[in-house]
Design a protein around this motif. Structure first.
Motif, mmCIF file in Angstrom:
data_model
loop_
_atom_site.group_PDB
_atom_site.id
_atom_site.type_symbol
_atom_site.label_atom_id
_atom_site.label_comp_id
_atom_site.label_asym_id
_atom_site.label_seq_id
_atom_site.Cartn_x
_atom_site.Cartn_y
_atom_site.Cartn_z
ATOM 1 N N PHE A 137 0.834 -1.204 0.000
ATOM 2 C CA PHE A 137 0.000 0.000 0.000
ATOM 3 C C PHE A 137 0.869 1.254 0.000
ATOM 4 O O PHE A 137 0.645 2.179 -0.785
ATOM 5 N N ASP A 138 1.863 1.272 0.879
ATOM 6 C CA ASP A 138 2.724 2.454 1.004
ATOM 7 C C ASP A 138 3.670 2.620 -0.181
ATOM 8 O O ASP A 138 3.797 3.720 -0.728
ATOM 9 N N THR A 139 4.339 1.549 -0.576
ATOM 10 C CA THR A 139 5.358 1.677 -1.626
ATOM 11 C C THR A 139 4.756 1.913 -3.004
ATOM 12 O O THR A 139 5.351 2.612 -3.815
ATOM 13 N N GLU A 140 3.586 1.349 -3.265
ATOM 14 C CA GLU A 140 2.984 1.499 -4.595
ATOM 15 C C GLU A 140 1.896 2.568 -4.633
ATOM 16 O O GLU A 140 1.192 2.699 -5.629
ATOM 17 N N LYS A 141 1.758 3.305 -3.526
ATOM 18 C CA LYS A 141 0.857 4.460 -3.450
ATOM 19 C C LYS A 141 -0.605 4.117 -3.786
ATOM 20 O O LYS A 141 -1.243 4.768 -4.606
ATOM 21 N N TYR A 142 -1.114 3.077 -3.119
ATOM 22 C CA TYR A 142 -2.528 2.736 -3.288
ATOM 23 C C TYR A 142 -3.382 3.703 -2.485
ATOM 24 O O TYR A 142 -2.966 4.207 -1.438
ATOM 25 N N ASP A 143 -4.599 3.943 -2.963
ATOM 26 C CA ASP A 143 -5.569 4.745 -2.223
ATOM 27 C C ASP A 143 -6.432 3.843 -1.345
ATOM 28 O O ASP A 143 -6.911 4.269 -0.295
ATOM 29 N N LEU A 144 -6.604 2.596 -1.784
ATOM 30 C CA LEU A 144 -7.476 1.675 -1.069
ATOM 31 C C LEU A 144 -7.106 0.243 -1.433
ATOM 32 O O LEU A 144 -6.916 -0.066 -2.608
ATOM 33 N N ILE A 145 -7.000 -0.620 -0.429
ATOM 34 C CA ILE A 145 -6.843 -2.061 -0.646
ATOM 35 C C ILE A 145 -7.919 -2.728 0.192
ATOM 36 O O ILE A 145 -8.039 -2.454 1.395
ATOM 37 N N VAL A 146 -8.708 -3.587 -0.433
ATOM 38 C CA VAL A 146 -9.802 -4.254 0.266
ATOM 39 C C VAL A 146 -9.608 -5.765 0.247
ATOM 40 O O VAL A 146 -8.927 -6.316 -0.617
ATOM 41 N N GLN A 147 -10.221 -6.407 1.237
ATOM 42 C CA GLN A 147 -10.318 -7.855 1.293
ATOM 43 C C GLN A 147 -11.796 -8.183 1.374
ATOM 44 O O GLN A 147 -12.620 -7.344 1.717
ATOM 45 N N ASP A 148 -12.133 -9.423 1.085
ATOM 46 C CA ASP A 148 -13.514 -9.887 1.215
ATOM 47 C C ASP A 148 -14.491 -9.076 0.371
ATOM 48 O O ASP A 148 -15.512 -8.604 0.863
ATOM 49 N N ALA A 149 -14.182 -8.907 -0.880
ATOM 50 C CA ALA A 149 -15.095 -8.230 -1.797
ATOM 51 C C ALA A 149 -15.986 -9.283 -2.453
ATOM 52 O O ALA A 149 -15.603 -10.437 -2.608
ATOM 53 N N VAL A 150 -17.184 -8.893 -2.830
ATOM 54 C CA VAL A 150 -18.088 -9.806 -3.513
ATOM 55 C C VAL A 150 -17.553 -10.080 -4.915
ATOM 56 O O VAL A 150 -17.489 -11.234 -5.345
ATOM 57 N N PHE A 151 -17.147 -9.043 -5.613
ATOM 58 C CA PHE A 151 -16.569 -9.167 -6.944
ATOM 59 C C PHE A 151 -15.354 -8.257 -7.037
ATOM 60 O O PHE A 151 -15.365 -7.165 -6.486
ATOM 61 N N ALA A 152 -14.343 -8.719 -7.752
ATOM 62 C CA ALA A 152 -13.173 -7.882 -8.017
ATOM 63 C C ALA A 152 -12.573 -8.336 -9.339
ATOM 64 O O ALA A 152 -12.460 -9.533 -9.593
ATOM 65 N N SER A 153 -12.188 -7.383 -10.161
ATOM 66 C CA SER A 153 -11.599 -7.744 -11.447
ATOM 67 C C SER A 153 -10.134 -8.121 -11.259
ATOM 68 O O SER A 153 -9.492 -7.727 -10.281
ATOM 69 N N ALA A 154 -9.624 -8.855 -12.212
ATOM 70 C CA ALA A 154 -8.218 -9.272 -12.168
ATOM 71 C C ALA A 154 -7.295 -8.052 -12.218
ATOM 72 O O ALA A 154 -6.168 -8.110 -11.731
ATOM 73 N N ARG A 155 -7.795 -6.958 -12.765
ATOM 74 C CA ARG A 155 -6.995 -5.731 -12.876
ATOM 75 C C ARG A 155 -6.599 -5.174 -11.513
ATOM 76 O O ARG A 155 -5.525 -4.609 -11.355
ATOM 77 N N VAL A 156 -7.449 -5.354 -10.504
ATOM 78 C CA VAL A 156 -7.153 -4.802 -9.181
ATOM 79 C C VAL A 156 -6.700 -5.875 -8.188
ATOM 80 O O VAL A 156 -6.344 -5.552 -7.055
ATOM 81 N N ASP A 157 -6.704 -7.140 -8.599
ATOM 82 C CA ASP A 157 -6.330 -8.242 -7.707
ATOM 83 C C ASP A 157 -4.814 -8.275 -7.504
ATOM 84 O O ASP A 157 -4.059 -8.501 -8.440
ATOM 85 N N ILE A 158 -4.379 -8.030 -6.276
ATOM 86 C CA ILE A 158 -2.945 -8.040 -5.963
ATOM 87 C C ILE A 158 -2.584 -9.230 -5.064
ATOM 88 O O ILE A 158 -1.527 -9.249 -4.439
ATOM 89 N N THR A 159 -3.451 -10.231 -5.035
ATOM 90 C CA THR A 159 -3.238 -11.397 -4.170
ATOM 91 C C THR A 159 -1.909 -12.074 -4.472
ATOM 92 O O THR A 159 -1.154 -12.406 -3.551
ATOM 93 N N LYS A 160 -1.592 -12.288 -5.737
ATOM 94 C CA LYS A 160 -0.345 -12.960 -6.099
ATOM 95 C C LYS A 160 0.860 -12.159 -5.606
ATOM 96 O O LYS A 160 1.837 -12.726 -5.120
ATOM 97 N N LYS A 161 0.774 -10.849 -5.709
ATOM 98 C CA LYS A 161 1.856 -9.980 -5.247
ATOM 99 C C LYS A 161 2.074 -10.160 -3.741
ATOM 100 O O LYS A 161 3.212 -10.224 -3.269
ATOM 101 N N VAL A 162 0.969 -10.272 -2.991
ATOM 102 C CA VAL A 162 1.055 -10.458 -1.536
ATOM 103 C C VAL A 162 1.658 -11.826 -1.223
ATOM 104 O O VAL A 162 2.554 -11.952 -0.381
#
Length: 170
Positions: A137-162
């Motif tokens: 979040f800090d290094t890549e300057k995210y405005d918002l990171i969420v967990q437990d979303a009903v739907f999320a596109s692959a474009r915003v999915d950073i699970t693999k990065k984590v």
């Protein structure tokens, strides 16, 4: 209303419109993390699972052996019951009931101990995961990171990065 105050009001309105346009021009950077996947695939989570299996495997095997012995004794009593004296049959039935009660108590204790340790290990993995998410979040300057979303596109999915960061020991 005088001309000076009208000009000031129009200038303020124009400045607010310009600021609003600039805010819209900047896109929000949003990320999504699938926490369940992190707990399933990350090396620290797998290590915690292996640790629990090593810690509780012996007790579980011992209880399974006791269960098998109890079943064999019960089957034997059932076969021999017609030929046994009533006092002997009652004595053996009481012994089996006592042994089964002891077995059930030990099984519950194992399950409670395992649940407590699993929660402890899970909490440690979640804490590490949250630190990694905060670092991203800090290094890549995210405005918002969420967990437990009903739907999320692959474009915003950073699970693999984590997961990759956790596996790298960050």
């Amino acid at each position: 209303m005088n001309i000076l105050s009208t000009v000031k009001s129009l200038g303020l309105a124009a400045a607010l419109l310009a600021a609003g346009s600039m805010a819209q021009a900047q896109e929000l950077k949003i990320g999504y993390v699938n926490g369940e996947r992190v707990l399933r695939e990350a090396a620290p989570a797998k290590a915690a699972q292996a640790k629990l299996e090593a810690e509780f495997g012996k007790r579980d095997k011992e209880l399974n052996d006791v269960a098998a012995r109890l079943k064999a004794a019960s089957d034997k009593l059932e076969k021999e019951a017609p030929t046994l004296a009533e006092a002997e049959r009652n004595r053996r039935q009481r012994e089996l009931v006592e042994q089964d009660r002891d077995f059930q108590r030990k099984r519950r204790e194992l399950q409670e101990d395992l649940a407590q340790r699993k929660n402890e290990e899970l909490a440690a993995v979640v804490e590490r995961s949250n630190r990694v998410i905060k670092m991203i979040f800090d290094t890549e300057k995210y405005d918002l990171i969420v967990q437990d979303a009903v739907f999320a596109s692959a474009r915003v999915d950073i699970t693999k990065k984590v997961i990759d960061a956790l596996n790298a020991g960050k």
